[in-house]
Every structure is written in C-alpha cells, then in structure tokens.
Design a protein around this motif. Sequence first.
Motif, PDB file in Angstrom:
ATOM      1  N   ASP A  67       0.859  -1.184   0.000  1.00 20.18           N
ATOM      2  CA  ASP A  67       0.000   0.000   0.000  1.00 20.18           C
ATOM      3  C   ASP A  67       0.894   1.233   0.000  1.00 20.18           C
ATOM      4  O   ASP A  67       2.012   1.210   0.542  1.00 20.18           O
ATOM      5  CB  ASP A  67      -0.898   0.001   1.245  1.00 20.18           C
ATOM      6  CG  ASP A  67      -1.920   1.123   1.212  1.00 20.18           C
ATOM      7  OD1 ASP A  67      -3.025   0.906   0.686  1.00 20.18           O
ATOM      8  OD2 ASP A  67      -1.595   2.221   1.706  1.00 20.18           O
ATOM      9  N   TYR A 122      -2.185  -1.924   6.327  1.00 18.17           N
ATOM     10  CA  TYR A 122      -3.031  -1.085   5.489  1.00 18.17           C
ATOM     11  C   TYR A 122      -3.856  -1.939   4.530  1.00 18.17           C
ATOM     12  O   TYR A 122      -3.664  -1.909   3.308  1.00 18.17           O
ATOM     13  CB  TYR A 122      -2.171  -0.091   4.715  1.00 18.17           C
ATOM     14  CG  TYR A 122      -1.209   0.651   5.609  1.00 18.17           C
ATOM     15  CD1 TYR A 122      -1.667   1.516   6.601  1.00 18.17           C
ATOM     16  CD2 TYR A 122       0.167   0.460   5.478  1.00 18.17           C
ATOM     17  CE1 TYR A 122      -0.785   2.183   7.432  1.00 18.17           C
ATOM     18  CE2 TYR A 122       1.055   1.132   6.305  1.00 18.17           C
ATOM     19  CZ  TYR A 122       0.574   1.987   7.280  1.00 18.17           C
ATOM     20  OH  TYR A 122       1.451   2.643   8.098  1.00 18.17           O
ATOM     21  N   THR A 123      -4.764  -2.732   5.099  1.00 20.13           N
ATOM     22  CA  THR A 123      -5.662  -3.563   4.299  1.00 20.13           C
ATOM     23  C   THR A 123      -7.089  -3.310   4.732  1.00 20.13           C
ATOM     24  O   THR A 123      -7.343  -2.692   5.775  1.00 20.13           O
ATOM     25  CB  THR A 123      -5.347  -5.062   4.470  1.00 20.13           C
ATOM     26  OG1 THR A 123      -5.626  -5.433   5.833  1.00 20.13           O
ATOM     27  CG2 THR A 123      -3.882  -5.348   4.165  1.00 20.13           C
ATOM     28  N   SER A 151       0.756   3.704   1.724  1.00 17.87           N
ATOM     29  CA  SER A 151       1.011   4.188   3.077  1.00 17.87           C
ATOM     30  C   SER A 151       2.374   3.744   3.596  1.00 17.87           C
ATOM     31  O   SER A 151       2.970   4.402   4.456  1.00 17.87           O
ATOM     32  CB  SER A 151      -0.083   3.693   4.034  1.00 17.87           C
ATOM     33  OG  SER A 151      -1.344   4.192   3.650  1.00 17.87           O
ATOM     34  N   TYR A 152       2.872   2.619   3.087  1.00 12.75           N
ATOM     35  CA  TYR A 152       4.203   2.174   3.496  1.00 12.75           C
ATOM     36  C   TYR A 152       5.272   3.155   3.028  1.00 12.75           C
ATOM     37  O   TYR A 152       6.346   3.258   3.644  1.00 12.75           O
ATOM     38  CB  TYR A 152       4.498   0.777   2.950  1.00 12.75           C
ATOM     39  CG  TYR A 152       3.732  -0.311   3.661  1.00 12.75           C
ATOM     40  CD1 TYR A 152       4.004  -0.626   4.985  1.00 12.75           C
ATOM     41  CD2 TYR A 152       2.718  -1.015   3.006  1.00 12.75           C
ATOM     42  CE1 TYR A 152       3.299  -1.620   5.646  1.00 12.75           C
ATOM     43  CE2 TYR A 152       2.009  -2.005   3.659  1.00 12.75           C
ATOM     44  CZ  TYR A 152       2.297  -2.304   4.976  1.00 12.75           C
ATOM     45  OH  TYR A 152       1.583  -3.289   5.627  1.00 12.75           O
TER      46      TYR A 152
END
Length: 292
Positions: free
Chosen positions: A20, A268-269, A22-23
């Motif tokens: 994601d 982030y899932t 966000s990483y």
Amino acid sequence: MSLQTRIRAIFGNDSLDWLDRSYLADWIVVATLWLLSELAMHITVFERDFYATDPVINHAHKKSQIGGELNHFIALLVPAVVLAAVGLYRLAFVRIHHGILALLAGQGLTRLFTGVLKNKVGRLRPDFLARCKWNDVKMKCTGKAADVLDGRRSFPSGHSSAAFAGMTFLSFWLAGQTAAWCFDVPVPAASLRSSRLGRFILTLLPFWWAIFVAVTRVEDYRHHKEDVIAGGFIGFVCAAICYLAFWPSPFVAKNFDSRIYGQPRLLYTDEDHRRLTSAFELTRLEEDDMDV
C-alpha cells in the motif's frame, strides 16, 4: 525488468498484494528519523564545569574493546541478515520488508534520542581528565580538541543503545517465529527443534551480546554504569515499540494461530472492513430466514 516484476518472479505473483502507498510514508518517516539523528550528533555540546581532582573522571584512557563501527555494524547487519535469510527461505517478501522497516525505525529512533541526550546533558566520561590534560598555568585543557569534546558525551552510552536496539529487535523477532515466550502455544513432540528451553535460550542470545557490549564500555572507562543502563533502556524501548508496530506481540497466544504463525501485521488492508461487512450480511440473511 522492473523491481516489482523481479520481486514477483522470485516470491510469487501474489507477493505484493499487501503493498500500500502508506508504506511509502513509513519509509519517509524512517528516513527522517535517521536524518534528524545525524543532525542531533552535531548539536553544540553542553560544557559542564569540573574539578581537576575529581576521582570519578580521573581514569585511564584505554582502547575500546569493541569499536563504534563494529558495534553498529553488528547491531544492524546481523538482525537484517537473519530475517532476510528466513524471508528468502520462506519466499515471503512481506517478512523481509516489514523486518527491515521495523529494524531501521527502531535504530533511527534510538540514535535520535541518544544523540540529543549526549550533547544536551554533557556528562563527563570516566576518562575525561586523561583526555583533557589539564594545565594549571593555562587553566584549561590542553588535549586534542576532538578527544576533549567527545569526553563530554558520556550520557547515555551510544554503544549500549545501538546494541540493545538491534538485539532487542532480533530477540523479539525470534520469539515471534518460535513462540518461545508464549508457553500456552503447543509445540510438536518428538523433535529437537521443539525444545521449550532451547527456543527460550535462543531468543536470549542476542541480549547476551548487548549486555557484553554494555559491560565493556564500563570496563574501558568510557561510560559510567548509569550511562549504559540508560542507553540500554532507550534501545530496548525504541526497538520493542517499532517491532510491535509491524509484528504481532510474541507474548499473546492468539498471534500463533496456524494461519498467521510468524507473519507480520498487514497494516493497510481492508480486512477488518470485509470482516465487518460479512458479519452484517450474515445477520441480514438470518433475519430474512426468520421472517420467512
């Protein structure tokens, strides 16, 4: 061939399904921590007063048993190599990614705290007077400026904080892979690898190295005992927090369910959303059946 294509070719087509954007923010935070920690190393050192007859800082200046570069090399590379080797063996790129990210986060945060405190506290090392070479006529230190300045950076111990940051992460990671710290988790019988005591001792080995590093800093008169205790505490706390941010707690039995044993957190899932949605749909179906 792109990097993603190479990764999928090695680890499988579904190896990046967890990824994601966000990483990317996490990596930016980690890079910022390391940048700030480097800046913290150059903060003006607080020059506290001292007595030229103080026995606490009047010890011999000795050669370090473990150099700074070697210590940081071991504290960072050994955990990275271990988790990367296991990730490659299990063909799990997510394990490698989360492991390296958490390790660098813990080390960066530790380095930042250590650098700021070293320069702002300005505690004198036990061998400060040997570095200073005090001159009664000139009423000042006549030793090398760099050595004298470093002699004012005793608290906390950077060797200890770095060693404990790396080895704490490795110990937590090993415990998360073996359930060594969670005795409620059953282990298969008739196997030497199932030894409870063997697994437990394995997870403690990294701590022994960190403790050894801390002890040498006192033996070499580079730090007071309070310095290595504080440094070890900073490294332990920072590494533990960053590990738990990306990996399940090694103390909780439910984290060793056969489906998620040794797996990192997928931060982030939409798994929680799907689970809640499925539960709601099942409830609606039950209600419709009752109406019929």
